[in-house]
Design an enzyme around this catalytic site. Structure first.
Site, mmCIF file in Angstrom:
data_model
loop_
_atom_site.group_PDB
_atom_site.id
_atom_site.type_symbol
_atom_site.label_atom_id
_atom_site.label_comp_id
_atom_site.label_asym_id
_atom_site.label_seq_id
_atom_site.Cartn_x
_atom_site.Cartn_y
_atom_site.Cartn_z
ATOM 1 N N LYS A 1 0.873 -1.183 0.000
ATOM 2 C CA LYS A 1 0.000 0.000 0.000
ATOM 3 C C LYS A 1 0.901 1.222 0.000
ATOM 4 O O LYS A 1 1.427 1.643 1.022
ATOM 5 C CB LYS A 1 -0.893 -0.013 1.251
ATOM 6 N N GLU B 1 10.029 17.196 14.456
ATOM 7 C CA GLU B 1 10.498 16.947 13.085
ATOM 8 C C GLU B 1 9.978 18.080 12.187
ATOM 9 O O GLU B 1 8.778 18.385 12.182
ATOM 10 C CB GLU B 1 9.962 15.593 12.591
ATOM 11 N N GLU C 1 -0.704 7.435 -0.728
ATOM 12 C CA GLU C 1 -1.741 7.913 -1.656
ATOM 13 C C GLU C 1 -1.303 9.189 -2.372
ATOM 14 O O GLU C 1 -1.873 9.573 -3.383
ATOM 15 C CB GLU C 1 -3.067 8.135 -0.914
ATOM 16 N N SER D 1 5.178 8.676 9.551
ATOM 17 C CA SER D 1 5.350 9.573 10.700
ATOM 18 C C SER D 1 5.165 8.797 12.009
ATOM 19 O O SER D 1 4.505 7.752 12.041
ATOM 20 C CB SER D 1 4.326 10.699 10.611
ATOM 21 N N CYS E 1 14.125 10.985 6.059
ATOM 22 C CA CYS E 1 14.098 10.619 7.476
ATOM 23 C C CYS E 1 15.496 10.682 8.067
ATOM 24 O O CYS E 1 15.670 10.666 9.277
ATOM 25 C CB CYS E 1 13.514 9.227 7.655
HETATM 26 P P1 NAD Z 1 2.441 9.430 7.036
HETATM 27 O O1 NAD Z 1 2.553 8.846 8.392
HETATM 28 O O2 NAD Z 1 1.513 10.574 6.847
HETATM 29 O O3 NAD Z 1 1.978 8.310 5.977
HETATM 30 C C1 NAD Z 1 2.638 7.087 5.860
HETATM 31 C C2 NAD Z 1 1.629 6.016 5.470
HETATM 32 O O4 NAD Z 1 0.643 5.916 6.496
HETATM 33 C C3 NAD Z 1 0.883 6.336 4.175
HETATM 34 O O5 NAD Z 1 0.827 5.188 3.371
HETATM 35 C C4 NAD Z 1 -0.491 6.766 4.636
HETATM 36 O O6 NAD Z 1 -1.527 6.369 3.758
HETATM 37 C C5 NAD Z 1 -0.668 6.069 5.969
HETATM 38 N N1 NAD Z 1 -1.435 6.889 6.930
HETATM 39 C C6 NAD Z 1 -1.391 8.240 7.075
HETATM 40 N N2 NAD Z 1 -2.211 8.627 8.081
HETATM 41 C C7 NAD Z 1 -2.777 7.500 8.582
HETATM 42 C C8 NAD Z 1 -3.686 7.237 9.643
HETATM 43 N N3 NAD Z 1 -4.198 8.230 10.382
HETATM 44 N N4 NAD Z 1 -4.043 5.960 9.889
HETATM 45 C C9 NAD Z 1 -3.533 4.931 9.153
HETATM 46 N N5 NAD Z 1 -2.664 5.139 8.129
HETATM 47 C C10 NAD Z 1 -2.286 6.392 7.846
HETATM 48 O O7 NAD Z 1 3.927 9.793 6.581
HETATM 49 P P2 NAD Z 1 4.381 10.624 5.305
HETATM 50 O O8 NAD Z 1 4.039 12.070 5.526
HETATM 51 O O9 NAD Z 1 3.908 9.969 4.076
HETATM 52 O O10 NAD Z 1 5.969 10.423 5.365
HETATM 53 C C11 NAD Z 1 6.833 11.247 6.103
HETATM 54 C C12 NAD Z 1 7.188 10.635 7.435
HETATM 55 O O11 NAD Z 1 7.775 9.353 7.224
HETATM 56 C C13 NAD Z 1 8.231 11.444 8.178
HETATM 57 O O12 NAD Z 1 7.874 11.499 9.533
HETATM 58 C C14 NAD Z 1 9.524 10.666 7.980
HETATM 59 O O13 NAD Z 1 10.491 10.849 8.985
HETATM 60 C C15 NAD Z 1 8.989 9.266 7.983
HETATM 61 N N6 NAD Z 1 9.925 8.356 7.343
HETATM 62 C C16 NAD Z 1 10.660 7.545 8.154
HETATM 63 C C17 NAD Z 1 11.613 6.695 7.611
HETATM 64 C C18 NAD Z 1 12.439 5.820 8.505
HETATM 65 O O14 NAD Z 1 13.251 5.049 7.987
HETATM 66 N N7 NAD Z 1 12.281 5.886 9.815
HETATM 67 C C19 NAD Z 1 11.802 6.670 6.216
HETATM 68 C C20 NAD Z 1 11.025 7.496 5.411
HETATM 69 C C21 NAD Z 1 10.086 8.352 5.998
#
Ligand code: NAD
Length: 507
Positions: free
Chosen positions: A193, A401, A196, A246, A301
């Site tokens: 998944k 962050e 989006e 996140s 990240c």
């Molecule tokens: P996000 O948490 O908004 O989304 C990530 C995934 O979670 C998406 O597929 C999204 O559809 C899903 N999602 C979002 N909100 C949700 C909810 N309320 N309930 C269930 N699923 C949900 O993250 P983002 O904005 O796409 O990515 C950026 C974040 O990812 C940053 O915090 C970054 O640090 C982190 N990140 C971490 C690493 C790592 O290795 N630790 C690597 C890349 C990115």
């Protein structure tokens, strides 16, 4: 090759993007199918602010269909010899190489990062495929004769069934590759998944997976947002979840999926500190720090965020160098080769970053270069690099962050003070030290909390054959991603202890 999307996604050639906004399909059981739901989310080119596609928010039925396909495929895939399984990966590696430039352009168009960064994003993904090609070795177990008199013991690794990954917007091609190649090459089946906000590069990659000859149902693509994520976390036939995103969502996924008995590795957000000592090679340190903080518009990240100069001399050189670099940076559309910083992902992200910069000013820090006003773009979500000095431990910018091109500078008196500050963060993804002292480097590696450490390196991203993942609020789970750790996550170890009575006719 015919376009499997019947015109629904006429966007895979980036030259055609932006002319219309069409809905992406799912790939389930070897076919391109529409989501059973009708609601969609806009996919926006962040350099232009225009809608280039739509992502279905997805339904529980979509997930059920994908799980059923993956469950059925598991029956024969787990019995397919590993040597045969990896042939698909060899073919895919070649297809990815041939299509690298096109995938990179799609990535730049949906995510905003500059083309050079997008190429790196795809390259890092291909490296996962290369390492997964070593699955015959990675999957081997252990054996020992005569653990007691006449008794032998064998431990083998076996696949568990259906796994799923949920991935973020910031590395659209790469992050999914952190997971599925290792899960599938070790005999499991899979559901991806993607975010989006950036579904398009995965559409192209799945076309190549299909072309490489992956049997139907072994890997499935379901687009969607939180409804689909929750359906994955709760589905009784999914054995484990790999998540990247996140921290609040990482925690939610960890708690929900473990509650339903799954294995979970959940990689969260970050707040990364970099420390510059007086004995560092200052020109190289400044260049590396600046690139770490502003590359991918600060949306890595592993991006540096708070930079601690140890002592007056180191700090003043650091500040002068960073300010100079920030003033020279070129900001704009990542498809333009003259640009070195692309847009941030969305209007909301831009507003959030601007308000964090404002909070620093309100809390007493000084803005040396203001990225809120340095860029003159009428469209898209651009921010110039921002340099803030006088950042203190209790400020919002030093704790939260930012995920934007913002460099927070502070002066500290000693390496001990720097380590104490960075270890006080609730995150623990990465940290870097710039020095020419081996003793300082050893002390740093020994004493810091984050699990990924750079010494004179700005983005210490472990390669595909080393484990990847942080600690504290940057990681929920225990078994990390990539390489051997991944194989541990996606397999169970089965031990058999065997005693055979001696047959005097044989020996
Ligand atoms: P996000 O948490 O908004 O989304 C990530 C995934 O979670 C998406 O597929 C999204 O559809 C899903 N999602 C979002 N909100 C949700 C909810 N309320 N309930 C269930 N699923 C949900 O993250 P983002 O904005 O796409 O990515 C950026 C974040 O990812 C940053 O915090 C970054 O640090 C982190 N990140 C971490 C690493 C790592 O290795 N630790 C690597 C890349 C990115």
């Amino acid at each position: 090759m015919t376009n499997p999307h019947n015109g629904q996604v006429a966007l895979l050639n980036p030259d055609k993007m932006g002319k219309s906004a069409q809905t992406v399909k799912n790939y389930i059981n070897g076919s391109w199918v529409e989501s059973s739901g009708s609601e969609t989310i806009d996919v926006i080119n962040p350099a232009k602010g225009t809608v280039i596609a739509k992502t279905p928010i997805g339904t529980v039925k979509d997930i059920n269909d994908a799980v059923n396909a993956a469950k059925e495929a598991f029956k024969s895939w787990r019995q397919t010899p590993v040597e045969e399984r990896i042939q698909v990966f060899f073919r895919l590696k070649n297809l990815l190489e041939k299509n690298l430039e096109e995938i990179a352009k799609i990535c730049t168009t949906e995510n905003g990062k500059i083309l050079q960064e997008a190429r790196g994003d795809v390259r890092r993904g291909i490296q996962m495929i290369e390492v997964a090609c070593g699955m015959p070795t990675l999957l081997m177990g252990k054996g020992l004769e005569d653990i007691a008199s006449g008794i032998d013991c064998y431990a083998i690794r076996r696949p568990l069934g259906v796994f799923a990954a949920i991935t973020p917007f910031n590395f659209p091609p790469m992050v999914p590759f952190w997971f599925w190649p290792f899960a599938i090459a070790s005999g499991n089946t899979f559901i991806l998944k993607p975010s989006e906000r950036v579904p398009l590069s995965q559409i192209k990659i799945f076309e190549l997976i299909e072309e490489a000859g992956m049997p139907k149902g072994v890997i499935n693509l379901v687009n969607g947002s939180k409804e689909v994520v929750n359906a994955l976390c709760n589905h009784p036939d999914i054995k484990g979840i790999s998540f990247v995103g996140s921290t609040p969502v990482a925690k939610h996924v960890y708690e929900t999926a473990t509650k339903s008995g799954k294995r979970v590795q959940s990689l969260g957000g970050a707040k990364n500190f970099m420390v510059v000592l007086q004995d560092a090679n200052m020109d190289s340190a400044v260049k590396t720090v600046f690139e770490s903080c502003t590359g991918c518009a600060g949306q890595r990240c592993l991006a540096g965020s708070v930079i601690l100069g140890v002592g007056d001399d180191a700090y003043s050189k650091l500040e002068a160098g960073i300010v100079k670099a920030a003033k020279q940076a070129t900001v704009g559309d990542g498809l333009d080769p003259a640009i070195n910083i692309g847009p941030v992902i969305s209007k909301e992200a831009k507003e959030r970053i601007k308000s964090l910069i404002q909070s620093a000013e309100d809390e007493g820090a000084k803005i040396l270069v203001d990225g809120r006003t340095s860029v003159n773009q009428t469209e898209g979500y651009f921010l110039g690099p921002t340099v803030i000095t006088g950042v203190a431990r209790n400020m919002k910018v030093s704790k939260e962050e930012i995920f934007g091109p913002v460099i927070c500078l502070a002066k500290v008196k000693s390496l001990d003070e720097a380590i104490d500050w960075l270890n006080s963060s609730e995150y623990g993804n990465t940290t870097s030290l710039f020095t020419t002292s081996g003793a300082a480097a050893r002390k740093f590696c020994y004493e810091v909390d984050p699990s990924m450490i750079g010494i004179n390196i700005g983005v210490p991203a472990p390669m595909a054959f080393f484990s990847f993942g942080g600690t504290k609020n940057s990681y929920f789970g225990d078994v990390k991603a990539h390489g051997q750790a991944s194989v541990d996550f996606y397999t169970d170890t089965k031990v058999s202890i065997q005693r055979w009575a001696k047959d005097s006719n044989i020996w």
